[in-house]
Design an enzyme around this catalytic site. Structure first.
Site, short mmCIF file in Angstrom:
data_model
loop_
_atom_site.label_atom_id
_atom_site.label_comp_id
_atom_site.label_asym_id
_atom_site.label_seq_id
_atom_site.Cartn_x
_atom_site.Cartn_y
_atom_site.Cartn_z
N CYS A 52 36.12 51.92 45.32
CA CYS A 52 37.40 52.63 45.33
C CYS A 52 37.25 54.11 44.98
O CYS A 52 38.18 54.88 45.16
CB CYS A 52 38.39 51.97 44.38
N CYS A 102 40.51 48.30 37.81
CA CYS A 102 40.77 49.51 37.02
C CYS A 102 40.68 49.20 35.52
O CYS A 102 40.12 49.99 34.75
CB CYS A 102 42.14 50.09 37.36
#
Length: 123
Positions: free
Chosen positions: A33, A102
């Protein structure tokens, strides 16, 4: 899609910045990402007295970094070491499944900074 807490920590991140004379610094990234997190720790007598972060990434990455710093600030090193990505996500009132990485990055950044701190203690 995102909780109020995620949006709040994204819009008003806590503990952003650099600690110039940090006792521990950790940097991690996710190639998929493109998110990169850097954590700075100031530790006195085994207590995390200050923590700052720099994150290049999406809103969930910024919110996860911000929340993770809030969860370990003022805590003993041993307690900070126990922080899990699940605890970060829960403190944010949840993250979408495809954004859970995350919170993993936030956990890994703290672990990396603690390893750096410990290696300096042994030197």
């Amino acid at each position: 899609m995102y909780s109020e807490k995620v949006m709040d920590h994204f819009r008003n991140p806590r503990n952003v910045g650099v600690i110039e004379d940090a006792d521990g610094v950790g940097e991690v990234g996710n190639a998929k990402c493109g998110d990169i997190m850097k954590m700075y720790l100031k530790i006195d007598d085994g207590i995390i007295t200050d923590v700052k972060f720099e994150t290049f990434g999406c809103g969930s990455a910024i919110a996860s970094s911000s929340m993770a710093t809030e969860l370990i600030k003022g805590k003993p090193v041993e307690e900070a070491r126990q922080l899990t990505n699940k605890a970060v996500a829960e403190a944010l009132d949840g993250l979408p499944d495809y954004k859970m990485h995350c919170s993993v990055l936030a956990q890994e950044a703290i672990e990396s900074a603690l390893k750096d701190y410990e290696s300096k203690q042994q030197a």
